[in-house]
Enzyme design. Structure first.
Site, PDB file in Angstrom:
ATOM      1  N   ASP A  29      14.178   7.679  22.064  1.00  0.00           N
ATOM      2  CA  ASP A  29      14.336   8.642  23.156  1.00  0.00           C
ATOM      3  C   ASP A  29      13.011   8.712  23.915  1.00  0.00           C
ATOM      4  OD1 ASP A  29      14.409  11.200  24.661  1.00  0.00           O
ATOM      5  OD2 ASP A  29      16.302  11.498  23.595  1.00  0.00           O
ATOM      6  N   ILE A  30      13.101   8.642  25.219  1.00  0.00           N
ATOM      7  CA  ILE A  30      11.907   8.579  26.063  1.00  0.00           C
ATOM      8  C   ILE A  30      11.188   9.943  26.158  1.00  0.00           C
ATOM      9  CG2 ILE A  30      12.961   9.088  28.324  1.00  0.00           C
ATOM     10  CD1 ILE A  30      10.721   6.089  27.636  1.00  0.00           C
ATOM     11  N   HIS A  93      26.106   9.611  22.560  1.00  0.00           N
ATOM     12  CA  HIS A  93      24.896   9.228  21.828  1.00  0.00           C
ATOM     13  C   HIS A  93      24.605  10.235  20.733  1.00  0.00           C
ATOM     14  CE1 HIS A  93      23.768  11.545  25.433  1.00  0.00           C
ATOM     15  NE2 HIS A  93      22.761  12.045  24.738  1.00  0.00           N
ATOM     16  N   HIS A  95      21.603  11.780  18.506  1.00  0.00           N
ATOM     17  CA  HIS A  95      20.149  11.906  18.362  1.00  0.00           C
ATOM     18  C   HIS A  95      19.821  11.861  16.873  1.00  0.00           C
ATOM     19  CE1 HIS A  95      19.078  13.569  22.459  1.00  0.00           C
ATOM     20  NE2 HIS A  95      20.347  13.909  22.444  1.00  0.00           N
TER      21      HIS A  95
HETATM   22  P1  AMP Z   1      21.710  14.763  26.146  1.00  0.00           P
HETATM   23  O1  AMP Z   1      22.728  14.027  27.011  1.00  0.00           O
HETATM   24  O2  AMP Z   1      21.656  16.212  26.439  1.00  0.00           O
HETATM   25  O3  AMP Z   1      21.901  14.465  24.688  1.00  0.00           O
HETATM   26  O4  AMP Z   1      20.265  14.187  26.530  1.00  0.00           O
HETATM   27  C1  AMP Z   1      20.031  12.858  26.901  1.00  0.00           C
HETATM   28  C2  AMP Z   1      18.830  12.307  26.160  1.00  0.00           C
HETATM   29  O5  AMP Z   1      18.594  10.987  26.651  1.00  0.00           O
HETATM   30  C3  AMP Z   1      17.538  13.093  26.380  1.00  0.00           C
HETATM   31  O6  AMP Z   1      16.942  13.400  25.118  1.00  0.00           O
HETATM   32  C4  AMP Z   1      16.648  12.137  27.184  1.00  0.00           C
HETATM   33  O7  AMP Z   1      15.283  12.239  26.872  1.00  0.00           O
HETATM   34  C5  AMP Z   1      17.215  10.781  26.796  1.00  0.00           C
HETATM   35  N1  AMP Z   1      17.025   9.745  27.811  1.00  0.00           N
HETATM   36  C6  AMP Z   1      17.384   9.823  29.109  1.00  0.00           C
HETATM   37  N2  AMP Z   1      17.067   8.671  29.748  1.00  0.00           N
HETATM   38  C7  AMP Z   1      16.490   7.861  28.821  1.00  0.00           C
HETATM   39  C8  AMP Z   1      15.935   6.544  28.869  1.00  0.00           C
HETATM   40  N3  AMP Z   1      15.894   5.832  29.985  1.00  0.00           N
HETATM   41  N4  AMP Z   1      15.426   6.020  27.719  1.00  0.00           N
HETATM   42  C9  AMP Z   1      15.442   6.752  26.581  1.00  0.00           C
HETATM   43  N5  AMP Z   1      15.959   7.990  26.475  1.00  0.00           N
HETATM   44  C10 AMP Z   1      16.461   8.553  27.583  1.00  0.00           C
END
Ligand code: AMP
Length: 133
Positions: A29-30, A93, A95
């Site tokens: 996660d970025i 996704h 986490h």
């Molecule tokens: P959520 O949909 O609420 O579970 O959050 C989306 C997650 O994706 C967040 O924790 C972001 O930090 C992560 N995220 C979004 N874009 C990217 C990316 N390009 N690379 C890695 N993680 C990402």
């Protein structure tokens, strides 16, 4: 239009890759809550995790389990927490977050600001651990 995560799977957008199978992809996660905070996704685009078909759903969690094992072997922590929100990116996704207490999984907490080199180092260590499982 493809989700940002599909674009990651297709290599259009860079990611710190952890592991990959025919159906799944894992990457850091970025905006991590902890070092090693990883996202696991199905390659095939499905928005809502409860819409993932049964067979794939089981495989999804088994793949995430293996990724979790790799993370915990590299990042000191009590547990790997699993959490699903999916409120921001419309591509299912999981986490995986190294935690020592429940509040370590609070998305209200400030995220870690890591350098590119740190992301690369963490990803390499977890990737190597995953390959040995
Ligand atoms: P959520 O949909 O609420 O579970 O959050 C989306 C997650 O994706 C967040 O924790 C972001 O930090 C992560 N995220 C979004 N874009 C990217 C990316 N390009 N690379 C890695 N993680 C990402």
């Amino acid at each position: 239009m493809a989700t940002i995560f599909t674009r990651i799977v297709e290599g259009e957008i860079p990611s710190y890759k952890i592991a990959e199978s025919e159906d799944f992809y894992a990457f850091l996660d970025i905006n991590p809550l902890a070092k090693g905070h990883t996202l696991v996704i199905p390659k095939r685009e499905v928005d809502y995790i409860l819409d993932v078909e049964d067979n794939l759903y089981k495989e999804f969690f088994l793949f995430a389990k293996k990724v979790g094992r790799a993370i915990e072997s590299v990042i000191p922590c009590k547990r790997i927490g699993l959490i699903v929100f999916g409120l921001d990116v419309p591509h299912a996704h999981i986490h995986l977050i190294p935690i020592n207490k429940a509040s370590d999984m609070s998305f209200e907490s400030p995220k870690l600001a890591l350098e590119k080199e740190e992301f690369e180092e963490i990803a390499l260590a977890i990737r190597n651990a995953f390959e040995k499982l």
